[in-house]
Write an enzyme that holds these catalytic residues in place. Structure first.
Site, mmCIF file in Angstrom:
data_model
loop_
_atom_site.group_PDB
_atom_site.id
_atom_site.type_symbol
_atom_site.label_atom_id
_atom_site.label_comp_id
_atom_site.label_asym_id
_atom_site.label_seq_id
_atom_site.Cartn_x
_atom_site.Cartn_y
_atom_site.Cartn_z
ATOM 1 N N ARG A 1 9.822 -10.229 14.249
ATOM 2 C CA ARG A 1 8.656 -10.618 13.616
ATOM 3 C C ARG A 1 8.603 -11.192 14.951
ATOM 4 N NH1 ARG A 1 7.776 -14.432 7.995
ATOM 5 N NH2 ARG A 1 8.669 -12.315 7.214
ATOM 6 N N SER B 1 4.150 -11.625 6.490
ATOM 7 C CA SER B 1 4.204 -12.794 5.036
ATOM 8 C C SER B 1 3.196 -13.744 5.350
ATOM 9 C CB SER B 1 5.357 -13.313 5.020
ATOM 10 O OG SER B 1 5.544 -13.643 3.621
ATOM 11 N N ASP C 1 1.486 -15.202 -2.155
ATOM 12 C CA ASP C 1 1.106 -15.371 -0.589
ATOM 13 C C ASP C 1 1.234 -14.424 -0.168
ATOM 14 O OD1 ASP C 1 3.936 -13.801 -0.690
ATOM 15 O OD2 ASP C 1 4.364 -14.721 1.116
ATOM 16 N N ASP D 1 1.821 -11.758 1.838
ATOM 17 C CA ASP D 1 2.694 -10.506 1.201
ATOM 18 C C ASP D 1 2.851 -10.441 -0.703
ATOM 19 O OD1 ASP D 1 4.933 -11.426 1.856
ATOM 20 O OD2 ASP D 1 5.873 -10.257 2.344
ATOM 21 N N LYS E 1 12.390 -10.885 -3.255
ATOM 22 C CA LYS E 1 11.980 -12.243 -3.389
ATOM 23 C C LYS E 1 10.768 -11.070 -3.925
ATOM 24 C CE LYS E 1 10.854 -14.331 0.740
ATOM 25 N NZ LYS E 1 11.628 -13.918 1.911
#
Length: 622
Positions: free
Chosen positions: A73, A175, A332, A334, A448
């Protein structure tokens, strides 16, 4: 380039050997300008070179990204430590090399690629383009690729990896990070994010094949190759079918008078949450019109992270008041995390923390299991999991109800891998979570999932509504039964890695070398666990049960007053996070007293251990 004398001169300069006085930088500049075929990012490096910006060139070109808690990231833009066309091609080449070594049937089973809705015009960089390039690298090597034809929630990628029996998958997403960022999140064949040693081995393979191969830039393959398949319809259908496994009150849902507002935070969630509500028998949730459609600029929020609370939920709360809806659900960008707010009788909104929601989910998933279990089902076969920086509320429920609770290192990759092991061992996992609003109900996905979590909250709220109980009231009921767990999580920003390291090294050599602190202000410390070094004073052999995690800093303090506090660095952002929780027994119900004790302990923790003014740390501002 401008076609004039100055343009020709600049062009000659750029294609001559580079003499910045730094041989490593000269080599890196040469490689970038030879390999990058994206005109915008190539131009960014050329401009820096032309303007003699050697320090920035060095920052961009002389280091590489590494795998954190959520894969690679970084900011989008030019350079080997940024997310862009070239670094995604390099990463995928490394992935190919490693997967070819690990799986003899790689070219039969294939690879999954998904993406969110991020993008940056100045770098001509979007999640969709990066996904196409990822697919192109593999298609050029005759690997079948399941490339989603439109944006999807992150959980769809690990779900598809398992369902389609692919060897691995990648989701292009950052994300809930700021709009400038993007990422490359890797899932293994088990449907969980990669953990060590895979991450290190893939990085080695990336280093070994940094020059783009013939065909790696050929994104036309996505439209022409017979090896490309679109799994969208099939995976969406299967996912929605699997959701029924965690739906227990469909008829009640269809009759509920409760109204729900859903915001997808300018990301991917809208269509998928609408479908999930349909599966559960609900009327569709009311979408926030300004935030329903993808927008890579996240233009209505200061930051696209629903965890930041009321300040970023403003539009959805105002819409809910207008529509007379009591519950707001926020996925959120994504759609792998979920925030929840509930309107209270006094007209205020209660925004639940991740730990509070987990208390509700833990109660709910166990209650539903108990009421629906077969006669010979054994509670000792049931598991719930949480990361070690999350609330210990599930541990308290497990102790009282007789099921198992386990902790993992921070990051859902550890939870996903552990669940897979438990399932293979014949165990049943009802629920898992991390405090940063990441929840997993059931085990259809091993990561998640904000989509399933949203609809489970809606069902829970509808069920409680039939008894005139709100979510907040039920949370109090859970605490009254299992013990109050009052927690506070926040962070400081620190952009200097040396400062971060020195803060943690000071704690390891506090009063004298190799001695951890015995007190934090006036608060006596009972045990210390340092996952970075593998030390745990509570164990007979002084060794941490959790795996050592040398690449990140994390120390946990257990205090004599029952408080547990952890200091750690973020795996995705320049943050030092702190987590503190008072774990009380059911007979301690004076919450004001518990809250005051926690507040004082956090103040001591910050003042004595983090020393923000001395270390130049920036307080979290919301």
């Amino acid at each position: 380039m401008a076609e004039n004398a100055e343009g020709d001169l600049n062009s000659n300069l750029l294609h001559a050997p580079y003499h910045t006085g730094d041989p490593q930088l000269d080599t890196a500049i040469g490689q970038w300008l030879r390999w990058d075929k994206n005109p915008k990012t190539k131009e960014q490096i050329e401009n820096l070179l032309r303007n003699g910006m050697n320090k920035e060139l060095r920052d961009r070109l002389c280091c590489r990204m590494t795998f954190g808690t959520a894969g690679l990231r970084s900011a989008m833009g030019a350079g080997f430590c940024y997310i862009n066309d070239l670094t995604v091609i390099q990463s995928t080449q490394g992935m190919y090399k490693y997967l070819e070594r690990c799986f003899s049937d790689f070219k039969q089973r294939g690879f999954v690629v998904g993406y969110d809705t991020r993008g940056q015009v100045t770098s001509s960089c979007s999640s969709q383009r990066l996904a196409k390039l990822t697919a192109a690298v593999l298609l050029a090597k005759d690997v079948p690729v399941y490339l989603f034809s439109r944006y999807v929630p992150t959980p769809f990628v690990p779900y598809a990896v398992q369902e389609l029996k692919a060897v691995a998958g990648v989701m292009i997403t950052a994300s809930h990070n700021r709009k400038e960022d993007n990422g490359y999140k890797v899932y293994w064949e088990n449907g969980a994010q990669i953990t060590s040693p895979h991450d290190k081995e893939i990085l080695k393979c990336i280093e070994e094949c940094v020059e783009p191969w013939n065909g790696s830039w050929n994104d036309n393959l996505v439209d022409t190759s017979p090896l490309k398949r679109d799994p969208l319809q099939d995976i969406c259908r299967r996912y929605m079918e699997d959701l029924k496994k965690i739906c227990f009150h469909r008829e009640l849902n269809s009759k509920t008078t409760l109204k729900f507002v859903h915001t997808s935070f300018h990301g991917v969630g809208h269509d998928y949450v609408q479908l999930a509500f349909q599966v559960f028998g609900f009327k569709p949730p009311i979408p926030v019109p300004e935030q329903k459609d993808p927008d890579p600029d996240f233009s209505t929020v200061k930051c696209p992270n629903p965890e930041e609370g009321e300040s970023v939920l403003e539009l959805s709360l105002r819409l809910a008041e207008k529509e007379n809806a009591r519950i707001v659900l926020a996925t959120d960008p994504d759609a792998d995390r979920l925030a929840v707010a509930e309107l209270q009788e006094n007209g205020d909104w209660k925004v639940f923390t991740g730990n509070e929601l987990a208390a509700l989910f833990g109660w709910w998933m166990f209650d539903c299991w108990k009421k629906n279990k077969s006669r010979n089902a054994d509670v000792k076969n049931i598991y719930m999991l949480a990361t070690t920086v999350s609330s210990k509320i599930l541990k308290a429920i497990a102790l009282k109800e007789g099921f198992h609770f386990e902790e993992t290192l921070p990051g859902f990759k550890w939870i996903g891998s552990r669940i897979k092991d438990l399932l293979e061992d014949g165990k049943e996992v009802l629920f898992a979570f991390e405090e940063s609003i990441g929840f997993l109900c059931g085990t259809s996905v091993l990561d998640k999932d904000g989509v399933s979590a949203a609809v489970v909250v809606a069902e829970m709220a509808s069920y409680l509504e039939t008894m005139n109980i709100t979510l907040k009231q039920q949370l109090i009921n859970v605490y009254e039964k299992y013990g109050y767990h009052i927690s506070k999580t926040s962070y400081f920003l620190c952009y200097d890695p040396t400062t971060i390291k020195s803060i943690f090294e000071r704690l390891r050599n506090f009063d004298s070398p190799k001695e951890y602190p015995k007190f934090c202000g006036t608060f006596a410390i009972l045990h210390i666990r340092d996952v970075t070094t593998g030390y745990d004073s509570s164990q007979p052999n002084k060794k941490s049960v959790l795996p050592v995690s040398k690449n990140s800093q994390m120390i946990t303090f257990t205090f004599q007053n029952g408080c547990v506090a952890t200091l750690r660095t973020s795996g995705t952002e320049p943050k030092i996070k702190y987590y503190a929780e008072m774990c009380a027994s059911p007979d301690q119900s004076d919450t004001a007293l518990l809250e005051e004790e926690l507040k004082k302990l956090i103040e001591a923790l910050i003042e004595n251990f983090l020393e923000p003014s001395k270390n130049g740390l920036t307080w979290r501002s919301v």
